[in-house]
Each structure stands twice: as structure tokens, then as C-alpha cells.
Scaffold this motif. Structure first.
Motif, PDB file in Angstrom:
ATOM      1  N   VAL A 163       0.844  -1.100   0.006  1.00  0.00           N
ATOM      2  CA  VAL A 163       0.128   0.114  -0.116  1.00  0.00           C
ATOM      3  C   VAL A 163       0.763   1.093  -0.082  1.00  0.00           C
ATOM      4  O   VAL A 163       1.945   1.177   0.885  1.00  0.00           O
ATOM      5  N   LEU A 164       0.493   2.256  -0.787  1.00  0.00           N
ATOM      6  CA  LEU A 164       1.125   3.427  -0.913  1.00  0.00           C
ATOM      7  C   LEU A 164       0.023   4.444  -0.462  1.00  0.00           C
ATOM      8  O   LEU A 164      -0.980   4.495  -1.080  1.00  0.00           O
ATOM      9  N   VAL A 165       0.403   5.580   0.138  1.00  0.00           N
ATOM     10  CA  VAL A 165      -0.396   6.695   0.438  1.00  0.00           C
ATOM     11  C   VAL A 165       0.148   8.199   0.244  1.00  0.00           C
ATOM     12  O   VAL A 165       1.397   8.300   0.846  1.00  0.00           O
ATOM     13  N   GLN A 177      -0.202   4.569   9.207  1.00  0.00           N
ATOM     14  CA  GLN A 177      -1.282   4.067   9.958  1.00  0.00           C
ATOM     15  C   GLN A 177      -2.678   4.006   8.922  1.00  0.00           C
ATOM     16  O   GLN A 177      -3.276   3.068   8.708  1.00  0.00           O
ATOM     17  N   ILE A 178      -2.514   5.247   7.990  1.00  0.00           N
ATOM     18  CA  ILE A 178      -3.589   4.996   7.150  1.00  0.00           C
ATOM     19  C   ILE A 178      -3.350   4.037   5.932  1.00  0.00           C
ATOM     20  O   ILE A 178      -4.223   3.206   5.453  1.00  0.00           O
ATOM     21  N   ALA A 179      -1.972   3.483   5.643  1.00  0.00           N
ATOM     22  CA  ALA A 179      -1.835   2.675   4.700  1.00  0.00           C
ATOM     23  C   ALA A 179      -2.016   1.141   5.228  1.00  0.00           C
ATOM     24  O   ALA A 179      -2.703   0.237   4.550  1.00  0.00           O
ATOM     25  N   MET A 180      -2.022   0.942   6.557  1.00  0.00           N
ATOM     26  CA  MET A 180      -2.181  -0.200   7.087  1.00  0.00           C
ATOM     27  C   MET A 180      -3.970  -0.401   7.338  1.00  0.00           C
ATOM     28  O   MET A 180      -4.479  -1.562   6.958  1.00  0.00           O
ATOM     29  N   HIS A 181      -4.559   0.529   7.417  1.00  0.00           N
ATOM     30  CA  HIS A 181      -5.918   0.903   7.259  1.00  0.00           C
ATOM     31  C   HIS A 181      -6.302   0.504   5.966  1.00  0.00           C
ATOM     32  O   HIS A 181      -7.223  -0.479   5.754  1.00  0.00           O
ATOM     33  N   ILE A 182      -6.084   0.794   4.905  1.00  0.00           N
ATOM     34  CA  ILE A 182      -6.148   0.601   3.434  1.00  0.00           C
ATOM     35  C   ILE A 182      -5.745  -0.953   2.956  1.00  0.00           C
ATOM     36  O   ILE A 182      -6.624  -1.466   2.570  1.00  0.00           O
ATOM     37  N   ALA A 183      -4.869  -1.487   3.790  1.00  0.00           N
ATOM     38  CA  ALA A 183      -4.587  -3.018   3.376  1.00  0.00           C
ATOM     39  C   ALA A 183      -5.755  -3.702   4.143  1.00  0.00           C
ATOM     40  O   ALA A 183      -6.040  -4.998   3.330  1.00  0.00           O
ATOM     41  N   ALA A 184      -6.268  -3.470   5.053  1.00  0.00           N
ATOM     42  CA  ALA A 184      -7.210  -4.233   5.918  1.00  0.00           C
ATOM     43  C   ALA A 184      -8.819  -3.988   5.293  1.00  0.00           C
ATOM     44  O   ALA A 184      -9.306  -5.057   4.941  1.00  0.00           O
ATOM     45  N   PHE A 265      -4.231   7.262  -2.968  1.00  0.00           N
ATOM     46  CA  PHE A 265      -3.569   5.812  -2.495  1.00  0.00           C
ATOM     47  C   PHE A 265      -3.443   4.625  -3.509  1.00  0.00           C
ATOM     48  O   PHE A 265      -4.300   4.913  -4.510  1.00  0.00           O
ATOM     49  N   ALA A 266      -2.658   3.593  -3.600  1.00  0.00           N
ATOM     50  CA  ALA A 266      -2.618   2.687  -4.123  1.00  0.00           C
ATOM     51  C   ALA A 266      -2.340   1.272  -3.251  1.00  0.00           C
ATOM     52  O   ALA A 266      -1.866   1.485  -2.558  1.00  0.00           O
TER      53      ALA A 266
END
Length: 291
Positions: A163-165, A177-184, A265-266
């Protein structure tokens, strides 16, 4: 149109519906798979999320960040044995770094990697290992800062989900933290404005039919649709989702409180959308050993 057993099985796999319900849905929609899924959802016989996005191929996602540029690539292999190989992992990592200076996939394939093109390096690796490999996807984002996160990492910058933000403002840790959120949560878009209009219309049509099944007056149904669409946006758009780190805040609110703005994000997950023929473990070992 003739409804085949294969079509019924495909719909059952995608929706989780029973055999007879799947057959009836295909009959009612003249074999249109997406329309059949919507029909099942309208009748409450299928889950909203299809299973077609599950991981169905091996390989790795590699990410690299330099300054305000972040890239993520996906390189697929036939087996997980190869994905766990140190040489394969090194190659994916090198390709990810080369991708930082590439504008698109064609430029990446032609990029220099130790005196050879990325495409040539991959071709040589296929010949050496004896297993097909594919440089499948590349995404690139830019911002004042770019945060990254790799889930199920096998080494730095390599794993099954990358994930990239992209942020505007100084990142104080909120980016990861936002990247971890997106992964989930795997949001469909950054905001409501970025959602695919076809997806929005399709969801609205399904929700409308569900509301009409209740038999309520049209004016009541219209209000129901507004509320349900707002709930839909809260579920699928990043900025409106409840932040997994602090569910009392939306992601957009959490970013604002941290003094940053999320620009984009990606998210890449290995094998998304690829159908893979299942093999038993013994067959996979035999293939890898060349037996």
C-alpha cells in the motif's frame, strides 16, 4: 439462452448462493453473470462482495519510495516455492526500485537493471527457474510525502499486499497508519467523487429494488435510498471509512487532526482477479521438481 452447469458453478462461487437460486438468477437474467449477482442480492440470496478479488496466484508485491514518489509492482510466479526464493525476491526488489524512474509499464520493461532491460532480466529468470513469471502491474503515486506499508512482508518492501499513501503535509506517522487501514479494508476509492459512476449506479439500482421489495410508498423508498447510499459511501470510500486505529474518527478526520491531507492511495494484492487451477500439494511439489 441455455444455462450450463459451468455457468451455475461460476455464479455459486462468486455469490455463495445455492445451486437452484443460482440457476434461477441466470435464467431470469438471460445468462448475464453480473446481472444475476445483482438479482441474487436483490432477493437477499448473495453477499454484496464477490469472491473474485481473492488472491488466486503466487508471487510478490514490491514497493519503493523516493522522496515524493512511490511505486508498487506485482510480479507473479506459478508457485509459492519460487516466491519464497531469495533470488526471485531480490529481482522483484530491484524491479521496484527501477520503477521509481519509470512513467508506465512499457518504460519499466525497458528500464536498465544492471546493464540489461527489466524485461530481459525477467526472461532470463524464467529460463533459469523453468517457471513462468509475469510483471503484471505497476502503480505510481506522488505527493509532498508518500507513506508505505507491506502486509505479510517476506523482507523489506516485499510481501503479499503493498500500500502507498500520498499526503500533502508533513507525515508524523499517520501515513503508515492509513496505509495499514487500506490494507485491511481495501476501499474502492479515495472519496465519493472518485467512485466509478457505473459502480454507483449499479449499487443504487440494487438498493432501489431491495427497497421496493418492502412494498413501501415511492416517497419513502427515495429517503431509504439516500440513507443506504450514504452508508455505502461510508463503507467503500477511504475518507469516509471509520479509521481502524480509532473507530471514533473517519480516516479523513484523523488525517485532518494530524495536519495532513490524503491526496491518493494505491493498493496491490498478489493475484487479485486471477483465476488459478487448484492443485494438491504433491502435484505442486512434483511440478517444482520437474517431475
Amino acid at each position: 439462452m441455455s444455462i450450463t452447469a459451468t455457468m451455475v458453478k461460476e455464479l455459486r462461487d462468486a455469490s455463495g448462493a445455492g445451486m437452484m437460486d443460482a440457476k434461477k438468477a441466470l435464467t431470469e437474467t438471460n445468462g448475464d453473470m453480473e446481472a444475476a449477482i445483482d438479482w441474487l442480492r436483490t432477493k437477499g440470496l448473495a453477499k454484496a462482495a464477490k469472491k473474485s478479488g481473492r488472491t488466486a496466484a503466487e508471487g510478490l508485491v514490491g514497493i519503493a519510495v523516493e522522496g515524493g514518489v512511490g511505486v508498487a509492482i506485482e510480479v507473479n510466479s506459478e508457485t509459492d516455492f519460487v516466491a519464497r526464493n531469495a533470488e526471485f525476491q531480490s529481482m522483484v526488489s530491484d524491479i521496484a526500485k527501477a520503477a521509481v524512474g519509470a512513467a508506465d509499464m512499457e518504460a519499466l520493461k525497458a528500464a536498465d537493471l544492471g546493464g540489461r532491460t527489466v524485461e530481459a532480466v525477467l526472461t532470463d529468470k524464467i529460463a533459469t527457474v523453468g517457471e513462468n513469471m509475469t510483471l503484471r502491474r505497476m502503480v505510481r503515486i506522488e505527493g509532498e510525502t508518500v507513506a508505505a506499508y507491506v502486509h505479510n512482508a517476506v523482507s523489506e518492501g516485499l510481501g503479499k499486499i503493498g500500500v502507498l499513501v500520498a499526503l500533502k503535509g508533513a507525515d508524523n506517522g499517520i501515513g503508515k497508519q492509513i496505509a495499514m487501514h487500506i490494507a485491511a479494508t481495501n476501499p474502492a476509492s479515495l472519496s465519493e467523487a472518485d467512485l466509478d459512476p457505473a459502480l454507483v449506479e449499479r449499487e443504487k439500482a440494487v438498493l432501489t429494488e431491495q427497497a421496493r421489495e418492502s412494498g413501501k410508498p415511492e416517497q419513502v423508498i427515495e429517503k431509504m435510498i439516500v440513507g443506504r447510499m450514504n452508508k455505502f459511501y461510508e463503507e467503500v470510500t477511504l475518507l469516509k471509512q471509520k479509521f481502524v486505529i480509532n473507530p471514533d474518527l473517519t480516516v479523513g478526520k484523523a488525517a485532518a487532526e494530524a495536519g495532513v491531507e490524503v491526496l491518493g492511495f494505491a493498493r496491490l494484492a498478489v493475484g487479485e482477479g486471477i483465476e488459478k487451477v487448484e492443485e494438491d500439494f504433491a502435484a505442486e511439489v512434483a511440478k517444482t521438481a520437474g517431475l
